[in-house]
Structures are given as structure tokens and as C-alpha cells.
Enzyme design. Sequence first.
Site, short mmCIF file in Angstrom:
data_model
loop_
_atom_site.label_atom_id
_atom_site.label_comp_id
_atom_site.label_asym_id
_atom_site.label_seq_id
_atom_site.Cartn_x
_atom_site.Cartn_y
_atom_site.Cartn_z
N LYS A 95 -10.03 -4.05 -4.76
CA LYS A 95 -10.91 -2.93 -5.11
C LYS A 95 -10.12 -1.71 -5.56
O LYS A 95 -10.64 -0.82 -6.20
CB LYS A 95 -11.91 -2.60 -4.01
N LYS A 110 -4.13 -10.79 -6.71
CA LYS A 110 -5.48 -10.92 -6.15
C LYS A 110 -6.43 -9.85 -6.68
O LYS A 110 -5.98 -8.78 -7.09
CB LYS A 110 -5.43 -10.91 -4.61
N LYS A 122 0.83 -1.21 0.00
CA LYS A 122 0.00 0.00 0.00
C LYS A 122 0.86 1.25 0.00
O LYS A 122 0.50 2.25 -0.61
CB LYS A 122 -0.95 0.01 1.21
P1 TYM Z 1 -10.64 -5.29 3.46
O1 TYM Z 1 -11.67 -4.24 3.59
O2 TYM Z 1 -9.46 -5.01 2.61
O3 TYM Z 1 -11.27 -6.61 2.93
C1 TYM Z 1 -12.40 -7.19 3.55
C2 TYM Z 1 -12.33 -8.69 3.53
O4 TYM Z 1 -12.27 -9.17 2.17
C3 TYM Z 1 -11.20 -10.10 2.04
N1 TYM Z 1 -10.70 -10.02 0.65
C4 TYM Z 1 -10.63 -11.07 -0.18
N2 TYM Z 1 -10.96 -12.37 -0.03
C5 TYM Z 1 -10.78 -13.19 -1.09
N3 TYM Z 1 -10.27 -12.77 -2.28
C6 TYM Z 1 -9.92 -11.49 -2.47
N4 TYM Z 1 -9.44 -11.10 -3.65
C7 TYM Z 1 -10.10 -10.57 -1.39
N5 TYM Z 1 -9.87 -9.24 -1.25
C8 TYM Z 1 -10.24 -8.93 0.01
C9 TYM Z 1 -10.17 -9.63 3.06
O5 TYM Z 1 -9.26 -10.65 3.39
C10 TYM Z 1 -11.06 -9.24 4.21
O6 TYM Z 1 -11.40 -10.37 4.99
N6 TYM Z 1 -7.91 -5.18 7.60
C11 TYM Z 1 -9.16 -5.64 7.07
C12 TYM Z 1 -10.35 -5.06 7.80
C13 TYM Z 1 -10.33 -5.21 9.28
C14 TYM Z 1 -10.57 -6.41 10.02
C15 TYM Z 1 -10.51 -6.02 11.38
C16 TYM Z 1 -10.81 -7.71 9.65
C17 TYM Z 1 -10.14 -4.22 10.18
N7 TYM Z 1 -10.26 -4.68 11.45
C18 TYM Z 1 -10.68 -6.96 12.41
C19 TYM Z 1 -10.98 -8.64 10.67
C20 TYM Z 1 -10.92 -8.26 12.01
C21 TYM Z 1 -9.26 -5.20 5.64
O7 TYM Z 1 -8.62 -4.30 5.22
O8 TYM Z 1 -10.17 -5.80 4.92
#
Ligand code: TYM
Length: 332
Positions: free
Chosen positions: A199, A196, A111
Site C-alpha cells: 500500500k 510485493k 521501512k
Molecule cells: P499489514 O497491515 O502490513 O498487512 C495486513 C495483512 O496483509 C498481508 N499482506 C499481504 N498478503 C499477500 N500479499 C501482499 N502483497 C500483502 N501485503 C500485505 C500481511 O501479511 C498482513 O497479514 N504487522 C502486521 C499487523 C499486525 C499483526 C499483529 C498481524 C500487528 N499485530 C498481530 C498479526 C498478528 C502488518 O503490518 O500488517
Amino acid sequence: MARILSGIQPSGVLTLGNYIGALKNFVKLQNEHECLFMVVDLHAITVPQDRLALRKNIKELAALYVACGIDPQKSILFVQSEVPAHAELSWILTCNASMGELSRMTQFKDKSAKQESVGGHISAGLFSYPVLMAADVILYDVDMVPVGDDQKQHMELTRDLAERFNARFGETFKVPEVYIPEQGARIMSLQEPEKKMSKSDDNSKNIILLTDPPNTIRKKIKSAITDSETTIAYDPVNRKGISNLLEIYAVITGEPIDALVTKYEGKGYGDFKSDLAEVVVAEIEPIQQRQQEILASGEIDDILDAGRDAAMKMAVRKISKVKHKVGLGRKR
Ligand code: TYM
């Protein structure tokens, strides 16, 4: 019954990867476990956000959770910044985290490189992002955290921080397990299946957005990269494109990959992709409609108010215990 928590950033429209790797599992888990789900707006501001767009995205994401099947009667759904203990605990954990371990986080490296490439500044918040995530989790003594594969390293750090705090200040936090689904934990880009689906990808053909109209979904799937072979087979090392499409198909329909391979024996990529496009449209279109209905009804504010109150009750107890252990404030 275990306690489960997860979160998603309201930083733009979600992709099919977010849905398959996260949201779809959340819905399954809520029937067997005590669940908390968050809109992690504090995480979103680690990179610049437009104020009005962020506000809109927060509500849209909350409505999306409900549209996908998160039932506010069963699960606690809330906005992270509305429970101040997250930021408080994050600071306390930051003081127990090391610069070295945070600089090893691959998501920070990716990032920050991206921010640099567009001439943006790299915020200290982006650096300490995983500490806030650790705070989100351990604040609630969570047993299990369902996430996609890209969050594995953050969850290892979460466990380390919880263990370190316990060792230093006495038993305070449960050390959580990570739950990564066997299938769909890493949905890949449609045009570049070695990376991967994300977004923040600049090429819209790489991603299916949960807001894409049916015809856009159909077009994107039909133009997804496969290879010069002719068979529908699962080989995620050598045949990444078709394997990714098979995985999407399997997770959405619940049909095992082997059964799909048999079903498409003797058929070409064209047939397979047309069917997959219909499978994805049939899954996403009703969610889009429900999301709009939920937003129009105004019910989301009541759901988030109730979620905030329920989460706050749990968080307040924990954060006062933590402050006491660390020696913050006055003893009364
Ligand atoms: P974020 O918002 O980037 O993504 C949300 C969830 O989507 C999953 N994900 C994917 N799974 C499969 N294939 C993909 N291409 C893909 N892209 C994204 C991510 O693994 C995630 O589960 N740090 C986290 C948010 C967060 C969080 C937390 C999660 C903040 N606090 C506490 C769990 C517990 C994040 O940025 O997710």
C-alpha cells in the site's frame, strides 16, 4: 477449535494483496475457530500519521472487516489502542528482546530505508514494531496467526519472545503457530512482479486499492506486465507477471490454477486479463458498497465497543499474571 488472532494497520487504503493474503482468509477461519481481529492503530503510528486521517482510517478499516464478512457475533473485532494491555506487555517484552534480533528484521530494514529516502526520521517505535506485534498475539494465548508471507519473520520472533519469557519467568504464554495460506500469501506488484504489492508503493499502477472504482481496476489489470510469451502458464520463478495474475484469479474464484491454465489454453493475455478484471470487480464492488452502508449506519461504534470489552476481559487477566511473574508493582 483453535484461537486465532490477526491484525491490519489502518495506515491508508488497503490493497488487493491485503485482501487476498489476509482478509479473505479471516472470513473463512471465523466459521471454524474462535477469532480476534484488530485494527492495529499503535502499529500505524510507527511512521508519521495525520491525526484526522488516522481516525478516519480506523473506522473505515473496521467497516471493511465487516463488509468482507467478519461477523461481530462470531468474532471479536477491536481497536488495538483501546486495550491498554497491548502497550504494557509490549514494554515488558521489549525489555526481554535484544537490539541484535530486532535489527535483523527485514521489514525494519525496508521501512527505515524508505523513511530515510524521504528525509523522515526513523522512530524507535519502528524498530520495536515486531515486539508490539508479539504482545498482540501472546496476550491472548493464541494458537494460530493467519498472515501474509511478509509477516513470517515477525512471527518467528513472536515465538522466540514467548519461549524466552516462559523459560525466564515460568510457563506463561502459549507459543503460537503462524498460518500462511498456500496460495495468495504474497501478491506481487502489477508492473514490477518481482516485488510485493504494497500500500505504500508510490506507483499507483502497481497496486489495486480496495477503493479503486471498477474502471480503474479494469485498466490496471489490463496494463499489468506479463512477458513476451503467448501462453497462460504458471511458473512463478520465470514468469512472475502472469503467475501472479493466475494466483489472484485462483484465490478469488476458488478454481485451481491447473484448471485455469486448461481453461485458457489457446487464448491470449487479452482474454485472460479481461476475465480476471471482471472477477476482481465482482469481488470488490459489493464489498465497497457494504463498507459504505456500514459506515453510514453508525453501527461500527457499537461493534467496536463490544469487541473492546470482550478483548479487555481476556487481556486484563493475562497482563496481571505477567506483571506478577516479573515482579512489577506491589504484592497485595
Ligand atoms: P499489514 O497491515 O502490513 O498487512 C495486513 C495483512 O496483509 C498481508 N499482506 C499481504 N498478503 C499477500 N500479499 C501482499 N502483497 C500483502 N501485503 C500485505 C500481511 O501479511 C498482513 O497479514 N504487522 C502486521 C499487523 C499486525 C499483526 C499483529 C498481524 C500487528 N499485530 C498481530 C498479526 C498478528 C502488518 O503490518 O500488517
